[in-house]
Structures are given as C-alpha cells and as structure tokens.
Design a protein around this motif. Structure first.
Motif, PDB file in Angstrom:
ATOM      1  N   SER A   1      -1.571  -6.041  -5.165  1.00 57.56           N
ATOM      2  CA  SER A   1      -1.568  -7.347  -4.509  1.00 57.56           C
ATOM      3  C   SER A   1      -2.987  -7.812  -4.213  1.00 57.56           C
ATOM      4  O   SER A   1      -3.337  -8.987  -4.433  1.00 57.56           O
ATOM      5  CB  SER A   1      -0.754  -7.266  -3.210  1.00 57.56           C
ATOM      6  OG  SER A   1      -0.730  -8.512  -2.558  1.00 57.56           O
ATOM      7  N   THR A   2      -3.833  -6.909  -3.735  1.00 56.90           N
ATOM      8  CA  THR A   2      -5.215  -7.254  -3.413  1.00 56.90           C
ATOM      9  C   THR A   2      -5.971  -7.707  -4.655  1.00 56.90           C
ATOM     10  O   THR A   2      -6.705  -8.712  -4.635  1.00 56.90           O
ATOM     11  CB  THR A   2      -5.935  -6.054  -2.773  1.00 56.90           C
ATOM     12  OG1 THR A   2      -5.297  -5.732  -1.535  1.00 56.90           O
ATOM     13  CG2 THR A   2      -7.404  -6.354  -2.531  1.00 56.90           C
ATOM     14  N   ALA A   3      -5.800  -6.986  -5.764  1.00 56.47           N
ATOM     15  CA  ALA A   3      -6.505  -7.328  -7.002  1.00 56.47           C
ATOM     16  C   ALA A   3      -6.021  -8.655  -7.561  1.00 56.47           C
ATOM     17  O   ALA A   3      -6.823  -9.488  -8.003  1.00 56.47           O
ATOM     18  CB  ALA A   3      -6.318  -6.216  -8.026  1.00 56.47           C
ATOM     19  N   ASN A   4      -4.711  -8.883  -7.558  1.00 56.58           N
ATOM     20  CA  ASN A   4      -4.174 -10.155  -8.064  1.00 56.58           C
ATOM     21  C   ASN A   4      -4.671 -11.335  -7.234  1.00 56.58           C
ATOM     22  O   ASN A   4      -5.022 -12.390  -7.769  1.00 56.58           O
ATOM     23  CB  ASN A   4      -2.649 -10.127  -8.053  1.00 56.58           C
ATOM     24  CG  ASN A   4      -2.058  -9.259  -9.148  1.00 56.58           C
ATOM     25  OD1 ASN A   4      -2.734  -8.917 -10.117  1.00 56.58           O
ATOM     26  ND2 ASN A   4      -0.792  -8.902  -9.007  1.00 56.58           N
ATOM     27  N   THR A   5      -4.709 -11.147  -5.918  1.00 48.93           N
ATOM     28  CA  THR A   5      -5.169 -12.213  -5.027  1.00 48.93           C
ATOM     29  C   THR A   5      -6.646 -12.504  -5.232  1.00 48.93           C
ATOM     30  O   THR A   5      -7.073 -13.668  -5.259  1.00 48.93           O
ATOM     31  CB  THR A   5      -4.910 -11.830  -3.562  1.00 48.93           C
ATOM     32  OG1 THR A   5      -3.499 -11.665  -3.358  1.00 48.93           O
ATOM     33  CG2 THR A   5      -5.421 -12.907  -2.618  1.00 48.93           C
ATOM     34  N   LEU A   6      -7.459 -11.459  -5.403  1.00 47.80           N
ATOM     35  CA  LEU A   6      -8.896 -11.625  -5.589  1.00 47.80           C
ATOM     36  C   LEU A   6      -9.196 -12.421  -6.853  1.00 47.80           C
ATOM     37  O   LEU A   6      -9.968 -13.393  -6.821  1.00 47.80           O
ATOM     38  CB  LEU A   6      -9.582 -10.261  -5.646  1.00 47.80           C
ATOM     39  CG  LEU A   6     -11.084 -10.274  -5.934  1.00 47.80           C
ATOM     40  CD1 LEU A   6     -11.837 -10.999  -4.829  1.00 47.80           C
ATOM     41  CD2 LEU A   6     -11.610  -8.840  -6.098  1.00 47.80           C
TER      42      LEU A   6
ATOM     43  N   SER B   1     -14.955  -7.383  -3.442  1.00 47.09           N
ATOM     44  CA  SER B   1     -14.064  -7.977  -2.442  1.00 47.09           C
ATOM     45  C   SER B   1     -14.707  -9.164  -1.731  1.00 47.09           C
ATOM     46  O   SER B   1     -14.011  -9.981  -1.119  1.00 47.09           O
ATOM     47  CB  SER B   1     -13.655  -6.927  -1.409  1.00 47.09           C
ATOM     48  OG  SER B   1     -14.809  -6.396  -0.751  1.00 47.09           O
TER      49      SER B   1
ATOM     50  N   SER C   1      -0.093  -2.296  -2.469  1.00 48.50           N
ATOM     51  CA  SER C   1      -1.140  -3.008  -1.740  1.00 48.50           C
ATOM     52  C   SER C   1      -2.364  -3.250  -2.620  1.00 48.50           C
ATOM     53  O   SER C   1      -2.970  -4.334  -2.576  1.00 48.50           O
ATOM     54  CB  SER C   1      -1.543  -2.228  -0.484  1.00 48.50           C
ATOM     55  OG  SER C   1      -2.029  -0.942  -0.815  1.00 48.50           O
ATOM     56  N   ALA C   2      -2.741  -2.269  -3.438  1.00 44.39           N
ATOM     57  CA  ALA C   2      -3.903  -2.416  -4.317  1.00 44.39           C
ATOM     58  C   ALA C   2      -3.646  -3.458  -5.395  1.00 44.39           C
ATOM     59  O   ALA C   2      -4.531  -4.248  -5.737  1.00 44.39           O
ATOM     60  CB  ALA C   2      -4.264  -1.080  -4.942  1.00 44.39           C
TER      61      ALA C   2
ATOM     62  N   THR D   1      -8.017  -2.909  -9.960  1.00 43.40           N
ATOM     63  CA  THR D   1      -7.303  -1.940  -9.130  1.00 43.40           C
ATOM     64  C   THR D   1      -8.000  -0.587  -9.162  1.00 43.40           C
ATOM     65  O   THR D   1      -7.773   0.257  -8.281  1.00 43.40           O
ATOM     66  CB  THR D   1      -5.846  -1.749  -9.588  1.00 43.40           C
ATOM     67  OG1 THR D   1      -5.829  -1.169 -10.904  1.00 43.40           O
ATOM     68  CG2 THR D   1      -5.084  -3.064  -9.580  1.00 43.40           C
TER      69      THR D   1
ATOM     70  N   ASP E   1      -8.126 -16.039  -6.505  1.00 43.63           N
ATOM     71  CA  ASP E   1      -9.076 -16.794  -5.685  1.00 43.63           C
ATOM     72  C   ASP E   1     -10.302 -17.194  -6.497  1.00 43.63           C
ATOM     73  O   ASP E   1     -10.751 -18.341  -6.455  1.00 43.63           O
ATOM     74  CB  ASP E   1      -9.516 -15.959  -4.487  1.00 43.63           C
ATOM     75  CG  ASP E   1      -8.606 -16.118  -3.294  1.00 43.63           C
ATOM     76  OD1 ASP E   1      -7.652 -16.923  -3.376  1.00 43.63           O
ATOM     77  OD2 ASP E   1      -8.818 -15.427  -2.275  1.00 43.63           O
TER      78      ASP E   1
ATOM     79  N   GLY F   1       0.733  -1.247   0.000  1.00 45.23           N
ATOM     80  CA  GLY F   1       0.000   0.000   0.000  1.00 45.23           C
ATOM     81  C   GLY F   1       0.752   1.278   0.000  1.00 45.23           C
ATOM     82  O   GLY F   1       1.811   1.424  -0.125  1.00 45.23           O
TER      83      GLY F   1
END
Length: 386
Positions: free
Chosen positions: A146-151, A219, A143-144, A136, A154, A21
């Motif tokens: 990483s969050t988008a790639n992880t989402l 999310s 941080s954004a 994103t 998943d 982030g």
C-alpha cells in the motif's frame, strides 16, 4: 431564482475559465474474488497474466492464469481467496517511443501488487505498478504494498491502481478521462526513457530505466534530477518523437507537469453561517505557501480537477471553478440547493522534495463573498483550511 441564476453565472464568469503491514494469510470466504484490469506497456495483446497469493510477505501460490484480449484487458476468478496478491504480465506490445513491437518475456514479467483482493477489484499491470513493486524492496506485506502504490501514485499524479491507462492513440485519448490520459502519457515517458537507456535487450533497457528512476525516489519524494529526467523524456515524446500517436503535443494541460512532487490534500470548510443552507454562492481567494503548487491548465489558468474538487457526492446543482495566479487561487462555488456547514471542496497541492508539508494555518483565505439565492450578502460565513 432567475436573479440568482444570473448572479451565479456572473460569479463563475468572473474567473474567466474556459474549462471548468504485517504478514497476511488467505482467508476463505463464500463469495468469489475476481481481478480485472489492463496489462499495458502499451497494451499487451494476447499476453499471459499470472496471479499469485502472498503469504507472510512473500509471493506464494499461483491462484489463476489467464490471457489478455486484443486491447490488453484481462479478468481472472480467484475463487474464495481474500488477501494480498501479485500479478505478473508478459507478452508482446507496441512500444510507444520506438513504434516497434516488443516482448516482455515470461521469465522477466512486469508486476502489480494489491494489499487486499476481495470481491471485484481492478488492478492494472504497467510500468508504474512495476516501479511500485520495485519500491517494496521485496517486502510484500499489505502495508508495504500500500505504501509503495501510494508513493508512486503521488509522484506521478495518477492513481496507478484505481485508474487504467488507454491505448496511446488520438482516438483512445479523445474519450479518456484526464486521469486516464495522464497515466497513458506517463507510460509513454517511461518508454522514451527506456529507448535511450543502455541495455543488452529491450527488457534490460526497461528494467534499467525503472531501476534508475527507483533510486531517485524515497519516502520524502523524488530527487530534482530524477524529476527533470522524467519531465525531459515526456517533453521529448510529445514534441519531437515521430512515433507519438497520442495527438498530444504538449503537457501543459495535464497534471504531469508536477511529476516528482508529493501530494497533500486539505479540506475547505464552510463555517459561521447562522442559517445552514442560506449560502448558495461563495467566492474567495486562497494564498498558497511558498513552494506549493497545484495542477493547472497553462493556457487558461484553470485549476484542474486533480487539484480542486467539490466535496464527495456533489449534487447536480453544484458548480466549481477556479483560476490560478502565481501563489494564489481565485475560487467560485455555487450550490443552488444551499451549502451545509462543513466541507465544501478538497484542495490537493503538490509539495516538492525538500519542502516541508505546510500546516493548514499556512494557507490564507481572503476576499470571501457569500450570497443567498437572491444575491444578498450573507454575513458571518467563513472558509477555513483543515
């Protein structure tokens, strides 16, 4: 030991399984950073790849430009740069759904983002990394990203960064890992969606398909309508599309049947043994909370490795097998060297949108059998879910 081998074999055979982030400025360092990967929608042959730095959450300086080879692969040296990057890819590819050659124009490339490029890193550029880039919302902080790639990883049941797709052909998929196979078929599903999406050009159709999909993702997961649309596209591609050259005619042996659900991992922990290493065989049942599923081969009921795996760095003396029945798993694990107290396996479950992530206490372990190398019962052992 011969007695134990027989017992261990019986333990696994009981399961009747056929297949087991913030803002970020570049930091100069001495070592080189290199980025490699595949640009694929299918593979973009002799395409152009551009890699940019990210500073204060926005695309900044062009760090490197290179071309893809005949298989869509690229490699670029970023010198001493360390930090977030954006990769753009353009060029011609053979479209999976239509069987025709299409072009991603340079002024409308597909993207991939990485929160930290340092040393030698892998970064595929695909329709799924483009979807993550879209999610994103233009916030390109580490941080954004990483969050988008992880989402997206998943929801599509494949690590879109650590895994690379292969060519959508029978020959390529024969030697592909399950994850590579799943990634390749997921891209084919998006191609199928784009082929039936309105748009003035092929690029517009792809962008519109990804935009529509992105609107159904938050999310908390993927809406049921969006998941059904992706599933229908995948089913159409593998069952009725004459341009399907993957050799796959159904998706039941993949993790893609659970597209749209979020993943949650739990540790299966061995406790209570007074003599560590004395237990060499475990068999037990786990009841799953309502709405929770795992990835299963529908033909054999075998739980796929994407949902159940031995703990990190398993020894060559370890074996795991698991069979699914509605709402529960029957698990067998053998380690001829003996189990240490602690984590023995990781269970990764699929949590649909609208279903609360279960606490570990929502899982119930029953019918535990623990034996030593001679087949004798070891008392006091327990398996807990953490």
């Amino acid at each position: 030991m011969k007695i134990f081998a027989t017992i261990a074999s019986s333990l696994l055979l009981m399961l009747v399984i056929t297949a087991c982030g913030g803002g970020s400025s570049p930091t100069p360092v001495a070592a080189n950073t290199t980025v490699s990967g595949i640009a694929s929608k299918g593979p973009i042959v002799n395409g152009v790849v551009k890699i940019y730095s990210v500073i204060d959450g926005a695309k900044s300086t062009l760090l490197a430009q290179t071309t893809t080879d005949a298989n869509g692969n690229y490699t670029a040296n970023l010198g001493s740069y360390v930090g977030p990057i954006i990769v753009e890819a353009s060029g011609s590819y053979l479209d999976e759904a239509t069987g025709t050659t299409k072009t991603i124009p340079a002024d409308s490339p597909i993207h991939a983002a990485l929160p930290l490029a340092q040393g030698a890193v892998n970064l595929p550029v695909t329709a799924l990394t483009e979807l993550a880039y879209i999610k994103t919302g233009g916030d390109l902080t580490a941080s954004a990203i990483s969050t988008a790639n992880t989402l997206v990883s998943d929801l599509f049941k494949v690590d879109i960064i650590a895994t690379s797709p292969v060519a959508p052909t029978t020959e390529a998929l024969k030697t592909a890992t399950q994850a590579e196979k799943d990634y390749t078929l997921a891209l084919a599903a998006i191609s199928q969606m784009a082929s039936t999406t309105t748009g003035a050009s092929d690029t517009d159709k792809l962008n519109n398909a990804l935009s529509t999909m992105g609107q159904g993702i938050s999310s908390t997961g993927m809406t049921s309508d969006t998941a059904a649309t992706v599933q229908a596209a995948l089913t159409t591609f593998v069952t009725t599309n004459a341009n399907n050259n993957t050799g796959v005619s159904d998706t039941s042996t993949t993790s893609l049947v659970n597209i749209g659900t979020l993943s949650k991992s739990y540790k299966l922990v061995l406790q209570g043994t007074s003599t560590p290493g004395s237990v060499t065989g475990l068999q037990f049942n786990i009841s799953l909370p309502a709405g929770v599923t795992v990835n299963v081969n529908s033909l054999t009921s075998a739980v796929l490795a994407s949902s159940l795996a031995l703990s990190s760095n398993p020894s060559s003396s370890s074996l795991l097998a698991a069979k699914y029945s509605p709402g529960s798993l029957n698990i067998g694990i053998v380690n001829t060297s003996g189990f240490s107290v602690g984590d023995v396996a990781t269970l990764t479950c699929n949590i649909p949108a609208g279903v609360s992530v279960p606490e570990p206490s929502a899982f119930t372990v029953t019918n535990l059998k623990s034996i030593d190398k001679l087949g004798a019962t070891v008392t006091g052992a327990t398996i807990t879910v953490n």
